[in-house]
Design a protein around this motif. Structure first.
Motif, PDB file in Angstrom:
ATOM      1  N   GLU A 243       0.828  -1.211   0.000  1.00  0.00           N
ATOM      2  CA  GLU A 243       0.000   0.000   0.000  1.00  0.00           C
ATOM      3  C   GLU A 243       0.863   1.261   0.000  1.00  0.00           C
ATOM      4  O   GLU A 243       0.552   2.239  -0.673  1.00  0.00           O
ATOM      5  N   MET A 244       1.959   1.230   0.735  1.00  0.00           N
ATOM      6  CA  MET A 244       2.848   2.397   0.814  1.00  0.00           C
ATOM      7  C   MET A 244       3.514   2.718  -0.516  1.00  0.00           C
ATOM      8  O   MET A 244       3.860   3.872  -0.788  1.00  0.00           O
ATOM      9  N   THR A 245       3.692   1.694  -1.347  1.00  0.00           N
ATOM     10  CA  THR A 245       4.505   1.864  -2.555  1.00  0.00           C
ATOM     11  C   THR A 245       3.714   1.652  -3.846  1.00  0.00           C
ATOM     12  O   THR A 245       4.304   1.540  -4.922  1.00  0.00           O
ATOM     13  N   ASN A 246       2.401   1.572  -3.712  1.00  0.00           N
ATOM     14  CA  ASN A 246       1.561   1.395  -4.903  1.00  0.00           C
ATOM     15  C   ASN A 246       1.931   0.136  -5.686  1.00  0.00           C
ATOM     16  O   ASN A 246       2.155   0.170  -6.895  1.00  0.00           O
ATOM     17  N   GLY A 247       2.017  -0.986  -4.977  1.00  0.00           N
ATOM     18  CA  GLY A 247       2.242  -2.255  -5.660  1.00  0.00           C
ATOM     19  C   GLY A 247       3.383  -3.083  -5.121  1.00  0.00           C
ATOM     20  O   GLY A 247       3.475  -4.267  -5.429  1.00  0.00           O
ATOM     21  N   GLY A 248       4.257  -2.493  -4.335  1.00  0.00           N
ATOM     22  CA  GLY A 248       5.372  -3.255  -3.786  1.00  0.00           C
ATOM     23  C   GLY A 248       6.708  -2.598  -4.084  1.00  0.00           C
ATOM     24  O   GLY A 248       6.835  -1.752  -4.974  1.00  0.00           O
ATOM     25  N   VAL A 249       7.732  -2.996  -3.331  1.00  0.00           N
ATOM     26  CA  VAL A 249       9.067  -2.419  -3.500  1.00  0.00           C
ATOM     27  C   VAL A 249       9.793  -3.102  -4.653  1.00  0.00           C
ATOM     28  O   VAL A 249       9.494  -4.238  -5.015  1.00  0.00           O
ATOM     29  N   ASP A 250      10.755  -2.398  -5.214  1.00  0.00           N
ATOM     30  CA  ASP A 250      11.569  -2.986  -6.283  1.00  0.00           C
ATOM     31  C   ASP A 250      12.541  -4.016  -5.730  1.00  0.00           C
ATOM     32  O   ASP A 250      12.811  -5.038  -6.372  1.00  0.00           O
ATOM     33  N   TYR A 251      13.067  -3.728  -4.543  1.00  0.00           N
ATOM     34  CA  TYR A 251      14.060  -4.613  -3.923  1.00  0.00           C
ATOM     35  C   TYR A 251      13.788  -4.709  -2.426  1.00  0.00           C
ATOM     36  O   TYR A 251      13.450  -3.720  -1.787  1.00  0.00           O
ATOM     37  N   SER A 252      13.957  -5.906  -1.881  1.00  0.00           N
ATOM     38  CA  SER A 252      13.890  -6.077  -0.433  1.00  0.00           C
ATOM     39  C   SER A 252      15.073  -6.929   0.007  1.00  0.00           C
ATOM     40  O   SER A 252      15.533  -7.808  -0.725  1.00  0.00           O
TER      41      SER A 252
END
Length: 390
Positions: free
Chosen positions: A266-275
């Motif tokens: 929700e914070m990133t509009n779809g998910g992070v690029d890298y975790s």
């Protein structure tokens, strides 16, 4: 040096058995044999892998052992066949070898070495094969009993011995009570972002766990040009250090009723690029993967554990995410650690933030208690330096 070729008696922290405090003992350190180097330890620190071995792994054949694997020192003497090192050189022990001759060392795709790979790949559920030594490799004794060297290093000793393929020379002006951190934690986290995730400029990243490895991963994401770095930890006292190293957002999973992956999506509009997962818990590993955006998200496991299996729904990978792991941050020790040291000397890598206590070898059990409390409760994460009393 006057001690060359002679047995050295010195102090060391010995784990005689699992679930017991370390004992400061006088041990004997044999002269280095063929292809070996004996070094005087200048600085070292506790890594949670040390604690894991002492209190969780409990291998029947892993004791007695001189603990510790993250440190730095000065060459005292060298054995036959050693030309790369000389007395007086500043060095950092490597727990991951680089022989430069095997198929792994010659392949730029990996930092594995054939000298380590068999033990790493066959460790199974015990996970302690990588710490074994054959009788011919034993160089420490105490009370006439042979002592193992944890991860073939045994850095909690005033002197230790390493094979030439597992030791790297660093710049003569290097500050050993800082660059010793490149022996494990900082290299692992920093490299997980730089080498394994391959974080790109402008990307959005999440780092799970803000111990030394996690803070280093934050620093790696920042140096790679990430525009947003979300630090995830249940201990909010760690957020200040993460901010110093480049974190832009902070999330405490305990403050949310929904799964942390949903919060980050929700914070990133779809998910992070890298975790990057830096905790060593299988549920966190899965959360880190599921926090990535579908199509191209990459999640790297940097946290260490071998007690549990882990799993994920296949659709998470079928949808285009990549799940990978790292050992020593993907760095080839002999090639890359000297470059990291130069980066620190040039002010590009901040190591001061990791060091909060200076303690001597006699205080090691106190320091372990502090480390464990910091990992489990409210204390700010702390790295401890041990400077031998000699």
């Amino acid at each position: 040096m006057a001690t060359a070729g002679k047995v050295i008696k010195c102090k060391a922290a010995v784990a005689w058995e699992a679930d017991s405090p370390l004992v400061i003992e006088e041990i004997e350190v044999a002269p280095p044999q063929k292809n070996e180097i004996r070094l005087k330890v200048i600085a070292a620190s506790i890594c949670l892998s040390d604690v894991y071995h002492m209190y969780k792994g409990k291998p029947k054949d892993g004791f007695p052992v001189v603990m510790g694997h993250e440190g730095a020192g000065i060459v005292e003497s060298v054995g036959p066949g050693v030309t790369e090192f000389k007395p007086g050189d500043k060095v950092i022990p490597l727990y991951l070898s680089q022989c430069r001759d095997c198929k792994f060392c010659k392949n730029p795709k990996t930092n594995m070495c054939e000298k380590d790979c068999e033990s790493l790949m066959t460790s199974g559920r015990s996970g302690n094969q990588m710490f074994k030594q054959s009788p011919s490799e034993i160089r420490f004794t105490c009370r006439s009993k042979p002592l193992l060297q944890f991860m073939r290093t045994g850095i909690f000793s005033e002197y230790t011995i390493k094979n030439k393929i597992a030791l790297v020379k660093v710049h003569d002006d290097a500050q050993l009570d800082r660059v010793f951190l490149f022996g494990c934690g900082v290299s692992t986290g920093y490299g997980a972002a730089i080498n394994n995730a391959k974080v790109e400029p402008g990307s959005v990243c999440a780092v799970f766990g803000l111990g030394a490895v996690g803070l280093s991963a934050v620093m790696g994401c920042k140096h790679a040009g990430a525009s947003r770095i979300i630090a995830v930890d249940i201990n909010e006292e760690r957020f200040e250090k993460a901010k110093i190293l480049g974190a832009t957002d902070f999330v405490n999973p305990k403050l949310h009723q929904k799964p942390i992956s949903e919060v980050l999506i929700e914070m990133t509009n779809g998910g992070v690029d890298y975790s990057v997962e830096c905790v060593g818990q299988v549920d966190v590993m899965r959360s880190a993967l599921e926090s990535c955006i579908k199509g191209w998200g990459v999640s790297v496991i940097a946290g260490w554990t071998d007690l549990y299996d882990f799993s994920a729904r296949p659709i998470q990978l079928i949808a285009g995410r990549t799940w990978k792991g790292t050992s020593f941050g993907g760095f080839k020790g002999k090639d890359d650690v000297p470059k990291l040291v130069l980066d620190h000397m040039a002010g590009r890598i901040n190591l001061d933030v990791f060091v909060t206590h200076n303690m001597n070898l006699d205080q090691i059990n106190e320091a372990i208690k502090m480390m464990m409390a910091g990992a489990q409760t409210k204390s700010v994460y702390t790295v401890y330096i041990y400077i031998p009393n000699t």
